[in-house]
Design an enzyme around this catalytic site. Structure first.
Site, PDB file in Angstrom:
ATOM      1  N   LYS A  50      -9.527  -5.163  30.458  1.00  0.00           N
ATOM      2  CA  LYS A  50      -9.203  -4.317  29.296  1.00  0.00           C
ATOM      3  C   LYS A  50      -7.791  -4.597  28.801  1.00  0.00           C
ATOM      4  CE  LYS A  50     -12.298  -0.573  30.299  1.00  0.00           C
ATOM      5  NZ  LYS A  50     -12.518   0.666  30.993  1.00  0.00           N
ATOM      6  N   GLY A  74     -12.287 -16.014  33.074  1.00  0.00           N
ATOM      7  CA  GLY A  74     -13.504 -16.403  32.386  1.00  0.00           C
ATOM      8  C   GLY A  74     -13.226 -16.655  30.915  1.00  0.00           C
ATOM      9  N   GLY A 101     -12.912 -14.800  28.286  1.00  0.00           N
ATOM     10  CA  GLY A 101     -11.872 -13.978  27.645  1.00  0.00           C
ATOM     11  C   GLY A 101     -10.487 -14.499  27.986  1.00  0.00           C
ATOM     12  N   ASP A 103     -20.646 -15.227  36.765  1.00  0.00           N
ATOM     13  CA  ASP A 103     -21.748 -15.413  35.817  1.00  0.00           C
ATOM     14  C   ASP A 103     -22.087 -16.885  35.573  1.00  0.00           C
ATOM     15  OD1 ASP A 103     -21.466 -12.675  35.553  1.00  0.00           O
ATOM     16  OD2 ASP A 103     -20.364 -12.794  33.666  1.00  0.00           O
TER      17      ASP A 103
HETATM   18  O1  F6P Z   1     -18.331 -11.138  34.061  1.00  0.00           O
HETATM   19  C1  F6P Z   1     -18.511 -10.636  35.337  1.00  0.00           C
HETATM   20  C2  F6P Z   1     -19.275  -9.343  35.322  1.00  0.00           C
HETATM   21  O2  F6P Z   1     -19.444  -8.924  36.656  1.00  0.00           O
HETATM   22  C3  F6P Z   1     -20.618  -9.405  34.581  1.00  0.00           C
HETATM   23  O3  F6P Z   1     -21.628 -10.006  35.347  1.00  0.00           O
HETATM   24  C4  F6P Z   1     -20.835  -7.945  34.294  1.00  0.00           C
HETATM   25  O4  F6P Z   1     -21.651  -7.781  33.146  1.00  0.00           O
HETATM   26  C5  F6P Z   1     -19.449  -7.435  34.025  1.00  0.00           C
HETATM   27  O5  F6P Z   1     -18.550  -8.341  34.632  1.00  0.00           O
HETATM   28  C6  F6P Z   1     -19.190  -6.050  34.568  1.00  0.00           C
HETATM   29  O6  F6P Z   1     -17.916  -5.643  34.198  1.00  0.00           O
HETATM   30  P1  F6P Z   1     -17.175  -4.371  34.791  1.00  0.00           P
HETATM   31  O7  F6P Z   1     -16.374  -4.841  35.967  1.00  0.00           O
HETATM   32  O8  F6P Z   1     -16.322  -3.914  33.667  1.00  0.00           O
HETATM   33  O9  F6P Z   1     -18.205  -3.360  35.197  1.00  0.00           O
END
Ligand code: F6P
Length: 369
Positions: free
Chosen positions: A83, A124, A126, A149
């Protein structure tokens, strides 16, 4: 001609992935062996934007001692955030609303002020997009591809993926016996965002009977037929792997939380939908297991450790060779470098003509089409 490197910084951004600490260790040791100092930035770029939040300061010296014994540990000693994009930073406005502002100049000013010569950015899509933007603004940057991913382009794989697939496979192995004992359908939802890599690889390795991927819009009736066909053969249990980003042919992706200022939408819930519909359509007792963040935890597998250590060392070699604006990539049997702007903003889904997809079909696994 840019000045010789003496001090570099490293940050980890986005969701954590097993292997981040191994990258940090390799970067610190390879830098120290060149006589460079290495600094860690807390929580993506938050250490620079909000130094007051951190007892030891938002940016701190990473010595050999500091990274001793961390290579096999999950998580990241630097902390991370998904974020904190400095290009679209969530900022509270005077009217109480939240809007995105560009704070990237503050990062560049910090590097100049502290005489930091380069950045290794581990992340990743981002984080690599941010790295590309900072490079284009004049910072020396090398990116390192991370994500469970496996959805980054121009690299055979990212570290974190193998660990996630290995754990999901172990979970499937465990679910077979309980599903068989109770003659149930087990639906297992796995992460992966908009790509089906984790679902496909774990599903094949873990002997799933159906795998639903974001890349193939699914028809539930095809899964129903598979479950019934197994029943007809006396195989009364079935395992269905559902990627969190899987989409039904006449439906939509399940969003657990919408996108907001500075962060993406979160997926989740398709496993539950599929389980409910399968129970209704087949009349079989059906359960759902959501593996979620378990896939991000734990120690990296040896494959991910080696990939992470190679990536970290290669990032330092890149800087030593005067490269910038590149990402380290795995191109078996070696690592190579690709331009950040060839990677940023491009998602690599599962190619439907790949032999892995064909393998699933040849094994009789239902892919929902
Ligand atoms: O990109 C990694 C990941 O774990 C994805 O597989 C999943 O959609 C997302 O991050 C979950 O994000 P958060 O940690 O914000 O729940």
């Amino acid at each position: 001609m840019s000045r010789p490197i003496k001090r570099i910084a490293i940050c980890t951004g986005g969701g954590d992935a097993p292997g981040l600490n191994a990258v940090i260790r390799a970067v610190v040791i390879a830098s120290a062996n060149r006589g460079w100092e290495c600094y860690g930035i807390h929580d993506g770029f938050n250490g620079i934007l909000f130094p007051e939040r951190y007892l030891e300061g938002g940016v701190f010296r990473l010595t050999r001692e500091r990274v001793r014994g961390i290579g096999h540990l999950g998580g990241t000693i630097l902390g991370t955030t998904n974020k904190g994009n400095p290009l679209h930073f969530p900022t509270r406005m005077p009217d109480g609303s939240t809007a995105e502002t560009d704070r990237s100049d503050e990062i560049l000013e910090y590097f100049a002020r502290q005489e930091l010569d380069a950045l290794v950015s581990v992340g990743g899509d981002g984080s690599l997009t941010i790295a590309d933007a900072l490079h284009k603004k004049g910072l020396r940057v090398v990116g390192v591809p991370k994500t469970i991913d496996n959805d980054l382009d121009k690299t055979v794989t990212t570290f974190g993926f193998d660990t996630a697939v290995s754990f999901a496979t172990e979970c499937l192995d465990r679910l077979h016996s309980t599903a068989e004992s109770h003659q149930r359908v087990m639906v297992v939802e796995v992460m992966g965002r908009y790509a089906g890599w984790i679902a496909l690889h774990a599903g094949i390795a873990g002997n799933a009977h159906a795998i639903l991927l974001p890349e193939i819009a699914f028809d539930l009736e095809s899964v129903v037929r598979k479950v019934r066909a197994r029943d007809d053969e006396g195989r009364m249990h079935s395992l269905v792997v559902v990627a969190e980003g899987a989409v039904p042919q006449h439906g939509h992706m399940e969003v657990a939380a919408p996108a907001g200022a500075g962060h993406e939408q979160r997926l989740g819930g398709m496993g539950e939908q599929v389980a409910k519909a399968l129970q209704e359509r087949t009349g079989k007792d059906t359960r759902v297991v959501v593996l979620g963040h378990l896939l991000r935890g734990g120690s990296p597998t040896s494959f991910d450790r080696i990939a992470a250590l190679r990536f970290g060392a290669a990032a330092v070699r890149a800087l030593d060779q005067g490269l910038t604006g590149v990402m380290v990539a795995l191109a078996f049997p070696n690592v190579n470098y690709v331009a950040l702007d060839e990677v940023a903003g491009r998602m690599k889904g599962v190619p439907l003509d790949s032999d892995t997809v064909q393998t699933a079909r040849d094994l009789g696994i239902c892919l929902g089409d």
